[in-house]
Design a protein around this motif. Structure first.
Motif, mmCIF file in Angstrom:
data_model
loop_
_atom_site.group_PDB
_atom_site.id
_atom_site.type_symbol
_atom_site.label_atom_id
_atom_site.label_comp_id
_atom_site.label_asym_id
_atom_site.label_seq_id
_atom_site.Cartn_x
_atom_site.Cartn_y
_atom_site.Cartn_z
ATOM 1 N N ALA A 117 5.268 2.457 3.858
ATOM 2 C CA ALA A 117 6.414 1.615 3.494
ATOM 3 C C ALA A 117 7.385 1.466 4.653
ATOM 4 O O ALA A 117 7.962 0.395 4.862
ATOM 5 N N LEU A 118 7.563 2.513 5.431
ATOM 6 C CA LEU A 118 8.460 2.443 6.588
ATOM 7 C C LEU A 118 7.932 1.473 7.642
ATOM 8 O O LEU A 118 8.670 0.637 8.169
ATOM 9 N N VAL A 119 6.641 1.549 7.923
ATOM 10 C CA VAL A 119 6.037 0.625 8.890
ATOM 11 C C VAL A 119 6.072 -0.803 8.354
ATOM 12 O O VAL A 119 6.370 -1.756 9.090
ATOM 13 N N ALA A 133 15.154 -3.304 2.269
ATOM 14 C CA ALA A 133 14.974 -2.619 0.990
ATOM 15 C C ALA A 133 13.755 -1.685 1.030
ATOM 16 O O ALA A 133 13.798 -0.578 0.485
ATOM 17 N N ALA A 134 12.685 -2.112 1.691
ATOM 18 C CA ALA A 134 11.496 -1.257 1.789
ATOM 19 C C ALA A 134 11.791 -0.002 2.598
ATOM 20 O O ALA A 134 11.354 1.095 2.233
ATOM 21 N N ILE A 135 12.537 -0.139 3.679
ATOM 22 C CA ILE A 135 12.884 1.040 4.481
ATOM 23 C C ILE A 135 13.760 1.994 3.683
ATOM 24 O O ILE A 135 13.555 3.209 3.688
ATOM 25 N N LEU A 136 14.754 1.456 2.972
ATOM 26 C CA LEU A 136 15.630 2.315 2.168
ATOM 27 C C LEU A 136 14.862 3.007 1.043
ATOM 28 O O LEU A 136 15.062 4.200 0.786
ATOM 29 N N LEU A 137 13.982 2.279 0.372
ATOM 30 C CA LEU A 137 13.194 2.894 -0.699
ATOM 31 C C LEU A 137 12.240 3.948 -0.144
ATOM 32 O O LEU A 137 11.986 4.971 -0.786
ATOM 33 N N LEU A 194 0.817 -1.212 0.000
ATOM 34 C CA LEU A 194 0.000 0.000 0.000
ATOM 35 C C LEU A 194 0.853 1.266 0.000
ATOM 36 O O LEU A 194 0.420 2.309 -0.506
ATOM 37 N N GLY A 195 2.062 1.201 0.544
ATOM 38 C CA GLY A 195 2.954 2.352 0.524
ATOM 39 C C GLY A 195 3.479 2.663 -0.860
ATOM 40 O O GLY A 195 3.772 3.822 -1.185
#
Length: 194
Positions: free
Chosen positions: A118-120, A94-98, A37-38
Motif C-alpha cells: 500500500a505504501l508503494v 489516503a493510501a499512504i495514511l491507511l 493488493l496491499g
C-alpha cells in the motif's frame, strides 16, 4: 465446428492486448494494483485461521473490524486510481495514511506485506503524471494553456531568451579618488586596475 480460424483468434487476442495496454497507459495502473493488493493481506490476516498440522492458529484480534475497514478502503482506493485517475493525488495520500495506520491496527500492517504494498502504491499514485498523446508532436500543446502566436514576450522559448544584464552597483565616494577607480573598473567589466 467453429467459424473462427486460429489466425483470427490470435488477431483478437492481440487486439485485446493492445486495448488493455492503451487503457493501462492512461492511468496509474501499477499504483492501483499495488494499493489493491496491499489491502488484501491487511483485511485477510485478522480473520484467517491457519492450520499447522493438527494445530490451528487464529490471528483474530479486537481490532479485526478496523483491519477489515482499512483493507476494504485500500482495495477501493486501488480501484479509484484505475477508474478515476483525476483523484490520484487524494487516493495516493489516503493510501499512504491507511498503510501507516495499518501498522498499529492490523497485525503490523498485514505482517508488513500489506503495509509495503500500500505504501508503494500510494507513492506511485502521487508520482504518476498523465503523458502526452502519441499523435501530438513534442513541441505542440493541445490545451487552453498552449502558447499562441500573439503571446507576450514572457512566452518566448528558453533558447530565444537573452541574458539579463543587471546594472552595475553604485559606490559612494569616500576619501579621495579610490571609489572612482573601483567604479571605472566595475563599468569596464572588472579589467581596469586602479
Amino acid at each position: 465446428m467453429s467459424a473462427e480460424t486460429p489466425g483470427e483468434s490470435a488477431g483478437n487476442f492481440d487486439r485485446l492486448r493492445l486495448r488493455f495496454r492503451d487503457w493501462r497507459g492512461t492511468r496509474p495502473f501499477w499504483a492501483g494494483l499495488f494499493t489493491l493488493l496491499g489491502g488484501i493481506p491487511i483485511a485477510y490476516f485478522p480473520y484467517a485461521t491457519l492450520k499447522l498440522g493438527h494445530m490451528s492458529l487464529a490471528m483474530a484480534t479486537t481490532a479485526g473490524a478496523g483491519s477489515l475497514i482499512i483493507g476494504v478502503l485500500l482495495v477501493t482506493l486501488g480501484l479509484t486510481m484505475w477508474f478515476q485517475s483525476a483523484t490520484r493525488v487524494f487516493a495516493g495520500v489516503a493510501a499512504i495514511l491507511l498503510a501507516l495506520v495499518s501498522l498499529v491496527v492490523s497485525n503490523i500492517g498485514g505482517f508488513l506485506i500489506g503495509f509495503l504494498l500500500a505504501l508503494v502504491g500510494g507513492a506511485l499514485a502521487l508520482s504518476w503524471a498523465p503523458g502526452r498523446p502519441q499523435d501530438e508532436a513534442p513541441g505542440e500543446h493541445g490545451g487552453s494553456d498552449a502558447p499562441t502566436a500573439h503571446g507576450a514576450t514572457g512566452d518566448l522559448p528558453e533558447d530565444h531568451v537573452a541574458e539579463r544584464h543587471y546594472p552595475a552597483p553604485s559606490f559612494e565616494k569616500h576619501d579621495g579618488g579610490e571609489a572612482d577607480g573601483v567604479r571605472a573598473a566595475v563599468h569596464d567589466g572588472g579589467h581596469r586596475v586602479g
